[in-house]
Design a protein around this motif. Sequence first.
Motif, PDB file in Angstrom:
ATOM      1  N   TYR A 191       4.049  -0.139  -6.464  1.00 23.40           N
ATOM      2  CA  TYR A 191       4.650   0.107  -7.778  1.00 23.40           C
ATOM      3  C   TYR A 191       6.171   0.098  -7.704  1.00 23.40           C
ATOM      4  O   TYR A 191       6.779   0.325  -6.660  1.00 23.40           O
ATOM      5  CB  TYR A 191       4.156   1.440  -8.351  1.00 23.40           C
ATOM      6  N   LYS A 387       5.148  -7.384  -3.780  1.00 23.95           N
ATOM      7  CA  LYS A 387       4.807  -6.160  -3.051  1.00 23.95           C
ATOM      8  C   LYS A 387       5.859  -5.780  -2.023  1.00 23.95           C
ATOM      9  O   LYS A 387       6.052  -4.600  -1.721  1.00 23.95           O
ATOM     10  CB  LYS A 387       3.449  -6.321  -2.351  1.00 23.95           C
ATOM     11  N   LYS A 426      -3.403  -4.565 -12.717  1.00 23.39           N
ATOM     12  CA  LYS A 426      -1.945  -4.529 -12.666  1.00 23.39           C
ATOM     13  C   LYS A 426      -1.414  -4.442 -14.093  1.00 23.39           C
ATOM     14  O   LYS A 426      -2.032  -4.928 -15.024  1.00 23.39           O
ATOM     15  CB  LYS A 426      -1.394  -5.765 -11.953  1.00 23.39           C
ATOM     16  N   TYR A 438       2.963  -1.622 -11.865  1.00 18.87           N
ATOM     17  CA  TYR A 438       2.064  -1.303 -10.752  1.00 18.87           C
ATOM     18  C   TYR A 438       1.078  -2.433 -10.469  1.00 18.87           C
ATOM     19  O   TYR A 438       0.803  -3.284 -11.315  1.00 18.87           O
ATOM     20  CB  TYR A 438       1.280  -0.025 -11.057  1.00 18.87           C
ATOM     21  N   ASN A 439       0.533  -2.374  -9.264  1.00 15.74           N
ATOM     22  CA  ASN A 439      -0.546  -3.269  -8.856  1.00 15.74           C
ATOM     23  C   ASN A 439      -1.471  -2.473  -7.940  1.00 15.74           C
ATOM     24  O   ASN A 439      -1.025  -1.883  -6.947  1.00 15.74           O
ATOM     25  CB  ASN A 439       0.024  -4.486  -8.119  1.00 15.74           C
TER      26      ASN A 439
END
Length: 491
Positions: A191, A387, A426, A438-439
């Motif tokens: 995130y 990421k 996500k 976020y993911n």
Amino acid sequence: MISWMQKHNKYLVWTIWIATIAFIGAGFVGWGSYSFGSKAGNVAKVGNIEISQTKLNMVYSSIYSQYNQALQGKLDDKKAKEMGLVQQAFARLATQAKILNLANELGIIVSDKEVVDKLQAIRSFQKEGHFDKEIYNAYLQSQRLKAKTFEATLREELVIQKTMALISVDALPFEIEAISAAMNVSDKLAYQVLTEADVNFVADDAKVKSFWEMQKENFMTTQMYDLSIVWTESKNTQVTEDALKSYYDTNSFNYTNAEGKQLSFDEAKEQVTNDLKLKKTKKSAQKAYIAFKKGKLTQSEKITLPMGDLKLTSDVWNALKEKNVGDILKPKIVGNMYATIKIENIVLPKVKTYDEAKEKVSILYAAQAKKEALLALAEETLKTFDKSNAIISDFVKLEQNVNLNPLNNQESLQFLQKLFTSSKEKGIISVADKMVVYNILEQKLAPVDANETESVKQTVNKLKQNTLESNLIKMLDKKYPTQTFMGGLTH
């Protein structure tokens, strides 16, 4: 606290009279009185149940008191109106009336003995552990209530309790198992937290002015009042120690601390003294009012005040709003004095010029523009989410006390509450003045702790009760139509 009360307002319906009675002990007397602008009588009818203005006033006072305590005594009539407390009070009464209609059809009754037992069990009406009729009568007098009106509310409370008990259902084993599994889902996240500091914002005067043009009617000057005031002071009024103790004994339910605990005589003595002096000074204030009205007494001061100025109370301003130039208000309590007020002139509000409104408009425009820019940045970040530039969390779940840096504990909890009610792998979640992109990287089901079983059972019971109550109300909405006899009761 306020947001919780507003969110859960629909689930407080069944206990409104319990709340009303509880706030006798919490010092709600005199808080949140409301002028509904109609003569005494009924304000609505639901099915065969009529809703009186007296009852609406009682419930409004109770709700006002709850919010006022949550706001540490800072609630005023303007804020109460913005929050829709009148509409909340009426909604609760309308819902109650539907339950009472159902109870009548089912033949649910409450005996006189049950009402008496309930009344005598109210601690704020007790002295040394026993019901005290003098304290009860003093409360009724302070609220301008008849005993039969108040006792009818107790009877209705008990009828509602009996009726709702019929749909109380305990959690089943498979329900506990399903909710336990949902509560123990854990997510591992990547995130990014974005704030307004990440946004490049430069104020543009042309855009600010355009913003003002579109809503300039919202930027008005304050209504001004030219007033002549006769002050009647109470500080020199003499009271004896015995008189103070007697007054306290009769009105002890009025004196509580911020937590709602009743104050002792010594703790409340200063306030008791002020109240008793005011009571004894009332006749002098009434004589001053008559003399001022006849032109035999001149004002103590002339003053110009904006509507709502704190020099006067909200009660005074509510009365002034209903009066015209030349009218004289009967004595009103302001601090430890009585104020007899004549309206000499009223300057009505007008739209502010851009220069007059610019400071406030600029702040509002900047807040809106930054919020829009932050959302645009979050949407762009989501499209190109990487990421390697994000924070990677441990496995987290809703019930845990997690701190997802740079969010604080409260913000982390808000984020997780929204995350675990979302079906998106996500996305973007707003938390206070921040945006979290976020993911979800990984998800797992944690084993259920045996110690959590009772907590889960309570959660399931609450969910089932809320669902049953909600469905019941939907059914009763159709069965018992609502007729209102005055405006402003519904949103």
